[in-house]
Design a protein around this motif. Sequence first.
Motif, PDB file in Angstrom:
ATOM      1  N   ALA A  28      -4.996  -5.305  -6.988  1.00 55.17           N
ATOM      2  CA  ALA A  28      -4.716  -6.831  -7.138  1.00 55.17           C
ATOM      3  C   ALA A  28      -4.768  -7.360  -5.596  1.00 55.17           C
ATOM      4  CB  ALA A  28      -3.553  -7.290  -7.962  1.00 55.17           C
ATOM      5  N   TRP A  29      -4.135  -6.781  -4.647  1.00 60.71           N
ATOM      6  CA  TRP A  29      -3.752  -6.966  -3.301  1.00 60.71           C
ATOM      7  C   TRP A  29      -5.121  -6.907  -2.748  1.00 60.71           C
ATOM      8  CZ3 TRP A  29      -4.857  -4.381   1.137  1.00 60.71           C
ATOM      9  CH2 TRP A  29      -4.393  -4.779   2.097  1.00 60.71           C
ATOM     10  N   ARG A  30      -5.781  -5.627  -2.953  1.00 53.66           N
ATOM     11  CA  ARG A  30      -7.077  -5.420  -2.354  1.00 53.66           C
ATOM     12  C   ARG A  30      -8.162  -6.866  -2.812  1.00 53.66           C
ATOM     13  NH1 ARG A  30      -7.231   1.087  -2.910  1.00 53.66           N
ATOM     14  NH2 ARG A  30      -6.446   1.464  -0.829  1.00 53.66           N
ATOM     15  N   LEU A  31      -8.504  -6.833  -3.980  1.00 57.05           N
ATOM     16  CA  LEU A  31      -8.978  -7.984  -4.343  1.00 57.05           C
ATOM     17  C   LEU A  31      -8.836  -9.335  -3.686  1.00 57.05           C
ATOM     18  CD1 LEU A  31     -11.249  -9.166  -6.199  1.00 57.05           C
ATOM     19  CD2 LEU A  31      -9.591  -9.531  -8.132  1.00 57.05           C
ATOM     20  N   LEU A  71       0.774  -1.164   0.042  1.00 61.58           N
ATOM     21  CA  LEU A  71       0.106  -0.079  -0.010  1.00 61.58           C
ATOM     22  C   LEU A  71       0.852   1.177   0.084  1.00 61.58           C
ATOM     23  CD1 LEU A  71      -2.890  -0.985   2.797  1.00 61.58           C
ATOM     24  CD2 LEU A  71      -2.886  -1.146   0.000  1.00 61.58           C
ATOM     25  N   LEU A  72       2.185   1.159   0.285  1.00 64.46           N
ATOM     26  CA  LEU A  72       3.206   2.326   0.474  1.00 64.46           C
ATOM     27  C   LEU A  72       3.808   2.495  -1.111  1.00 64.46           C
ATOM     28  CD1 LEU A  72       4.346   1.827   4.024  1.00 64.46           C
ATOM     29  CD2 LEU A  72       2.560   3.192   3.241  1.00 64.46           C
ATOM     30  N   SER A  73       3.634   1.459  -1.753  1.00 64.81           N
ATOM     31  CA  SER A  73       4.293   1.308  -3.159  1.00 64.81           C
ATOM     32  C   SER A  73       3.969   2.343  -4.159  1.00 64.81           C
ATOM     33  CB  SER A  73       4.182  -0.134  -3.677  1.00 64.81           C
ATOM     34  OG  SER A  73       3.002  -0.220  -4.336  1.00 64.81           O
ATOM     35  N   GLY A  74       2.822   2.708  -4.103  1.00 65.78           N
ATOM     36  CA  GLY A  74       2.301   3.683  -5.423  1.00 65.78           C
ATOM     37  C   GLY A  74       1.856   2.896  -6.639  1.00 65.78           C
ATOM     38  N   HIS A  75       2.228   1.660  -6.612  1.00 66.55           N
ATOM     39  CA  HIS A  75       1.862   0.847  -7.936  1.00 66.55           C
ATOM     40  C   HIS A  75       0.465   0.497  -7.657  1.00 66.55           C
ATOM     41  CE1 HIS A  75       2.045  -2.266 -10.919  1.00 66.55           C
ATOM     42  NE2 HIS A  75       3.381  -1.940 -10.938  1.00 66.55           N
ATOM     43  N   HIS A  76      -0.472   1.084  -8.628  1.00 64.63           N
ATOM     44  CA  HIS A  76      -1.963   1.098  -8.634  1.00 64.63           C
ATOM     45  C   HIS A  76      -2.431  -0.246  -8.815  1.00 64.63           C
ATOM     46  CE1 HIS A  76      -2.024   5.187  -7.327  1.00 64.63           C
ATOM     47  NE2 HIS A  76      -1.440   5.878  -8.239  1.00 64.63           N
TER      48      HIS A  76
END
Length: 234
Positions: free
Chosen positions: A207-210, A197-202
């Motif tokens: 994908a992580w949230r899903l 969540l800190l990566s800035g890679h949307h």
Amino acid sequence: MTAPWQAKILTLFPEMFPGSLGQSIPGRALNAGIWELETVQIRDFATDKHKSVDDTPFGGGAGMVMRPDVVDAAIGSVEETGCPVVYLSPRGQVFNQELASELAEGPGVTLVCGRYEGIDQRVLDKRQVREISLGDFVLSGGEPAALALLDAVVRLLPGALGANESLNEESFSSGLLEYPHYTRPAQWEGRDVPEILLSGHHEKISAWRLAEAEKVTRERRPDLWKRYESGMNR
């Protein structure tokens, strides 16, 4: 200009409204004219000197039943609105996000709040009243259920939320429970925010949230997961 969404509540306790509906999102929407709320005192339609709204049940049994003539007159006083009439009852269709969306898309709703042992079946049949339940539990009356139902529906009305896109990520909107949320500070009591969540890679964040939403749904609501999984396999 679009007409406000109409909510009419038939109740023996009109003083319970707007209650929580006068605060936060539904309160702001009410003040903005996105929706309108009207309460109708059922007792006003009683015809005897004692203003009786209930009587003992035929066939015996504990408790009292709300009279069909009184409830019918109360419903009749608002029937010209063209809104569906809903009786909040434990034996009704279980309320969910899909049903909230259905009601939000219409002109409004008339909610009948029962008390005692319920309402005489004849008026429900005559008026083709739809019965809706919040779940497998019993309340003292329909008023708390009306507050919850309207809160769920009003926030779906156009303009009620400042960021309508947030509706698309909420629990049940996609058939899944919502993923976990985090905010500052990034480290709290030895617990870190997930690094992704800190990566800035949307794309990776999405994908992580899903994946997290699928995980929590699978663990906590196997009934929802089964339905979601069957939709994926079509």
